[in-house]
Design a protein around this motif. Structure first.
Motif, mmCIF file in Angstrom:
data_model
loop_
_atom_site.group_PDB
_atom_site.id
_atom_site.type_symbol
_atom_site.label_atom_id
_atom_site.label_comp_id
_atom_site.label_asym_id
_atom_site.label_seq_id
_atom_site.Cartn_x
_atom_site.Cartn_y
_atom_site.Cartn_z
ATOM 1 N N LEU A 128 -2.093 -9.294 -2.381
ATOM 2 C CA LEU A 128 -3.378 -9.986 -2.428
ATOM 3 C C LEU A 128 -4.275 -9.333 -1.392
ATOM 4 O O LEU A 128 -3.916 -9.260 -0.212
ATOM 5 C CB LEU A 128 -3.213 -11.474 -2.125
ATOM 6 C CG LEU A 128 -2.326 -12.276 -3.087
ATOM 7 C CD1 LEU A 128 -2.247 -13.729 -2.632
ATOM 8 C CD2 LEU A 128 -2.836 -12.183 -4.514
ATOM 9 N N MET A 129 -5.431 -8.839 -1.835
ATOM 10 C CA MET A 129 -6.336 -8.118 -0.940
ATOM 11 C C MET A 129 -7.700 -8.774 -0.899
ATOM 12 O O MET A 129 -8.347 -8.972 -1.939
ATOM 13 C CB MET A 129 -6.502 -6.660 -1.406
ATOM 14 C CG MET A 129 -5.261 -5.829 -1.320
ATOM 15 S SD MET A 129 -5.631 -4.087 -1.748
ATOM 16 C CE MET A 129 -4.014 -3.353 -1.564
ATOM 17 N N LEU A 130 -8.134 -9.114 0.285
ATOM 18 C CA LEU A 130 -9.512 -9.562 0.516
ATOM 19 C C LEU A 130 -10.177 -8.498 1.384
ATOM 20 O O LEU A 130 -9.839 -8.351 2.563
ATOM 21 C CB LEU A 130 -9.528 -10.918 1.207
ATOM 22 C CG LEU A 130 -8.902 -12.084 0.428
ATOM 23 C CD1 LEU A 130 -9.023 -13.366 1.234
ATOM 24 C CD2 LEU A 130 -9.558 -12.248 -0.924
ATOM 25 N N LEU A 131 -11.115 -7.774 0.795
ATOM 26 C CA LEU A 131 -11.718 -6.630 1.472
ATOM 27 C C LEU A 131 -13.086 -6.990 2.057
ATOM 28 O O LEU A 131 -13.828 -7.805 1.495
ATOM 29 C CB LEU A 131 -11.857 -5.459 0.495
ATOM 30 C CG LEU A 131 -10.568 -5.029 -0.239
ATOM 31 C CD1 LEU A 131 -10.848 -3.860 -1.158
ATOM 32 C CD2 LEU A 131 -9.461 -4.708 0.740
ATOM 33 N N ASP A 132 -13.404 -6.345 3.185
ATOM 34 C CA ASP A 132 -14.728 -6.459 3.821
ATOM 35 C C ASP A 132 -15.140 -7.906 4.083
ATOM 36 O O ASP A 132 -16.257 -8.326 3.757
ATOM 37 C CB ASP A 132 -15.793 -5.757 2.971
ATOM 38 C CG ASP A 132 -15.554 -4.260 2.875
ATOM 39 O OD1 ASP A 132 -15.145 -3.657 3.879
ATOM 40 O OD2 ASP A 132 -15.758 -3.702 1.777
ATOM 41 N N GLN A 133 -14.247 -8.656 4.684
ATOM 42 C CA GLN A 133 -14.553 -10.046 5.023
ATOM 43 C C GLN A 133 -15.260 -10.117 6.375
ATOM 44 O O GLN A 133 -14.773 -9.581 7.373
ATOM 45 C CB GLN A 133 -13.262 -10.871 5.062
ATOM 46 C CG GLN A 133 -12.530 -10.939 3.731
ATOM 47 C CD GLN A 133 -13.353 -11.631 2.661
ATOM 48 O OE1 GLN A 133 -13.865 -12.741 2.872
ATOM 49 N NE2 GLN A 133 -13.490 -10.977 1.513
ATOM 50 N N ILE B 291 -4.586 0.563 -3.541
ATOM 51 C CA ILE B 291 -4.231 1.782 -2.809
ATOM 52 C C ILE B 291 -4.026 1.428 -1.341
ATOM 53 O O ILE B 291 -4.898 0.819 -0.704
ATOM 54 C CB ILE B 291 -5.332 2.849 -2.962
ATOM 55 C CG1 ILE B 291 -5.629 3.068 -4.462
ATOM 56 C CG2 ILE B 291 -4.915 4.156 -2.291
ATOM 57 C CD1 ILE B 291 -6.842 3.929 -4.716
ATOM 58 N N LEU B 292 -2.875 1.814 -0.807
ATOM 59 C CA LEU B 292 -2.519 1.486 0.572
ATOM 60 C C LEU B 292 -2.140 2.780 1.312
ATOM 61 O O LEU B 292 -1.338 3.578 0.799
ATOM 62 C CB LEU B 292 -1.348 0.506 0.627
ATOM 63 C CG LEU B 292 -1.562 -0.836 -0.104
ATOM 64 C CD1 LEU B 292 -1.033 -0.763 -1.531
ATOM 65 C CD2 LEU B 292 -0.877 -1.972 0.639
ATOM 66 N N LEU B 293 -2.730 2.965 2.479
ATOM 67 C CA LEU B 293 -2.423 4.119 3.314
ATOM 68 C C LEU B 293 -1.550 3.678 4.487
ATOM 69 O O LEU B 293 -1.860 2.682 5.165
ATOM 70 C CB LEU B 293 -3.714 4.746 3.849
ATOM 71 C CG LEU B 293 -4.766 5.179 2.810
ATOM 72 C CD1 LEU B 293 -5.950 5.837 3.521
ATOM 73 C CD2 LEU B 293 -4.166 6.109 1.775
ATOM 74 N N TYR B 294 -0.474 4.415 4.722
ATOM 75 C CA TYR B 294 0.452 4.115 5.818
ATOM 76 C C TYR B 294 0.428 5.275 6.811
ATOM 77 O O TYR B 294 0.423 6.459 6.415
ATOM 78 C CB TYR B 294 1.869 3.906 5.292
ATOM 79 C CG TYR B 294 2.037 2.668 4.424
ATOM 80 C CD1 TYR B 294 2.426 1.462 4.988
ATOM 81 C CD2 TYR B 294 1.793 2.720 3.057
ATOM 82 C CE1 TYR B 294 2.576 0.329 4.202
ATOM 83 C CE2 TYR B 294 1.943 1.603 2.271
ATOM 84 C CZ TYR B 294 2.336 0.400 2.844
ATOM 85 O OH TYR B 294 2.484 -0.712 2.069
ATOM 86 N N SER B 295 0.423 4.912 8.063
ATOM 87 C CA SER B 295 0.483 5.917 9.131
ATOM 88 C C SER B 295 1.644 5.576 10.056
ATOM 89 O O SER B 295 1.664 4.475 10.643
ATOM 90 C CB SER B 295 -0.839 5.938 9.920
ATOM 91 O OG SER B 295 -0.768 6.874 10.983
ATOM 92 N N ARG B 296 2.595 6.488 10.122
ATOM 93 C CA ARG B 296 3.806 6.284 10.912
ATOM 94 C C ARG B 296 4.524 4.983 10.557
ATOM 95 O O ARG B 296 5.018 4.249 11.417
ATOM 96 C CB ARG B 296 3.471 6.304 12.399
ATOM 97 C CG ARG B 296 2.963 7.645 12.908
ATOM 98 C CD ARG B 296 2.719 7.615 14.404
ATOM 99 N NE ARG B 296 2.332 8.944 14.907
ATOM 100 C CZ ARG B 296 1.093 9.389 14.962
ATOM 101 N NH1 ARG B 296 0.111 8.600 14.536
ATOM 102 N NH2 ARG B 296 0.809 10.580 15.434
ATOM 103 N N ALA C 281 -2.252 1.202 7.468
ATOM 104 C CA ALA C 281 -3.437 1.637 8.216
ATOM 105 C C ALA C 281 -4.735 1.237 7.534
ATOM 106 O O ALA C 281 -5.721 0.887 8.201
ATOM 107 C CB ALA C 281 -3.400 3.154 8.405
ATOM 108 N N SER C 282 -4.758 1.275 6.195
ATOM 109 C CA SER C 282 -6.010 0.982 5.489
ATOM 110 C C SER C 282 -5.695 0.693 4.029
ATOM 111 O O SER C 282 -4.668 1.158 3.487
ATOM 112 C CB SER C 282 -6.986 2.158 5.595
ATOM 113 O OG SER C 282 -8.248 1.812 5.031
ATOM 114 N N VAL C 283 -6.570 -0.087 3.375
ATOM 115 C CA VAL C 283 -6.361 -0.447 1.965
ATOM 116 C C VAL C 283 -7.684 -0.329 1.221
ATOM 117 O O VAL C 283 -8.765 -0.363 1.815
ATOM 118 C CB VAL C 283 -5.812 -1.886 1.811
ATOM 119 C CG1 VAL C 283 -4.426 -2.011 2.415
ATOM 120 C CG2 VAL C 283 -6.769 -2.905 2.415
#
Length: 316
Positions: free
Chosen positions: A172-177, A258-263, A267-269
């Motif tokens: 579940l993604m709520l973006l730019d809140q 789309i999900l970005l993982y760092s280490r 990190a960002s969606v």
């Protein structure tokens, strides 16, 4: 004297001729102009002669019917008196003593609640927040279209609408809140509308799902702001990959989570809509990604499509 004898002989001869002529008449050809016919008179005469026998036959037939009817009645009534009454008493007693369906049995057949992971709150470069919550439907025969609220800092966001398929794990993604401050703790409140799969149409859910949701993601590349060269003043990264619809169905629309993982950490969606993608089609995706993400060692792309809806596919 002789004349008298001759006269008698002539009379006898005439009488004999008359009798012979009468015997040669066909009575069947005789038709009465008025009144009752000879056939009807004959039937009436036969009925009068056999009336007693006919009435006796009718009485015997009616007596047999009455005997069979009363025999059936006494047999049924006797069976009920001797056996049926006891069975009815036992049934009533069992209904009185029956406590109903056990709560444990109801729980076994009812859909189980979603498994909810820990919420991730990500701060964007523009000061807004992305809230990401991983959920899982452990039910193999139930899907849900639901509304939900996000609760934090005595605040409540929502309602938002979404869906989850049987045995599906999704985000579940709520973006730019725009929030007054970073939430210290986030919880999820869900209002479900569960629907059970039709066993006649869908016998094996995993096979049905895999026939519809079959996408291949290849050639994933992340470029940070220095590598992307999109802007010198803005932090703009890029995400590129190839998406192949490997299913037998062409879709009007779907979305990609789309999900970005760092280490190993999120990190960002982002979310990316796809319109009219045909069966067998490979489409190159190039997304400009705002925000300062210097490194992404893993890119997760999850197709998000409600295959239980009608009219989601088309024939090219």
């Amino acid at each position: 004297m002789q004349n008298e004898n001759n006269l008698d002989n002539l009379e006898d001869l005439d009488l004999k001729k008359e009798e012979d002529s009468i015997s040669k008449v066909n009575i069947d050809r005789f038709k009465e102009r008025d009144g009752v016919s000879l056939k009807k008179l004959g039937f009436g005469l036969w009925y009068l002669e056999h009336q007693k026998g006919l009435m006796l036959t009718v009485y015997i037939f009616l007596g047999l019917i009455g005997f069979v009817t009363w025999f059936s009645f006494f047999k049924t009534f006797g069976h009920y008196v001797l056996i049926g009454m006891k069975e009815d008493q036992a049934l009533v007693a069992s209904m009185i003593n029956n406590s109903g369906i056990k709560h444990s049995e109801v729980v076994k057949t009812a859909p189980q609640e979603l498994q909810v992971g820990t919420a991730e709150v990500l701060l964007n470069s523009n000061g807004t927040y992305d809230i990401v919550i991983k959920i899982k439907n452990i039910n193999s025969r139930y899907y849900s279209r639901f509304s939900y609220f996000i609760l934090f800092n005595n605040e409540k966001l929502g309602p938002f609408n979404d869906f989850i398929l049987p045995e599906e794990e999704k985000y579940l993604m709520l973006l730019d809140q725009k929030l007054s401050r970073r939430p210290s703790s986030v919880s999820l409140e869900v209002e479900h509308s569960w629907t059970k799969l039709d066993g006649h149409k869908i016998k094996e859910w995993a096979e049905y799902r895999d026939n519809y949701i079959d996408f291949i993601v290849d050639n994933k590349v992340f470029s940070n702001p220095k590598e992307s060269n999109l802007s010198e003043k803005l932090n703009l990264s890029s995400v590129k990959f190839d998406l192949t619809n490997n299913s037998a169905y062409s879709y009007y629309e779907l979305s990609l989570d789309i999900l970005l993982y760092s280490r190993g950490r999120l990190a960002s969606v982002n979310q990316y809509p796809i319109e009219r993608i045909e069966s067998g089609e490979t489409r190159g995706i190039d997304i400009t990604w705002p925000g300062k993400v210097n490194r992404a060692d893993n890119i997760e792309v999850v197709p998000n499509i409600d295959i239980m809806k009608d009219n989601i596919t088309y024939i090219p």
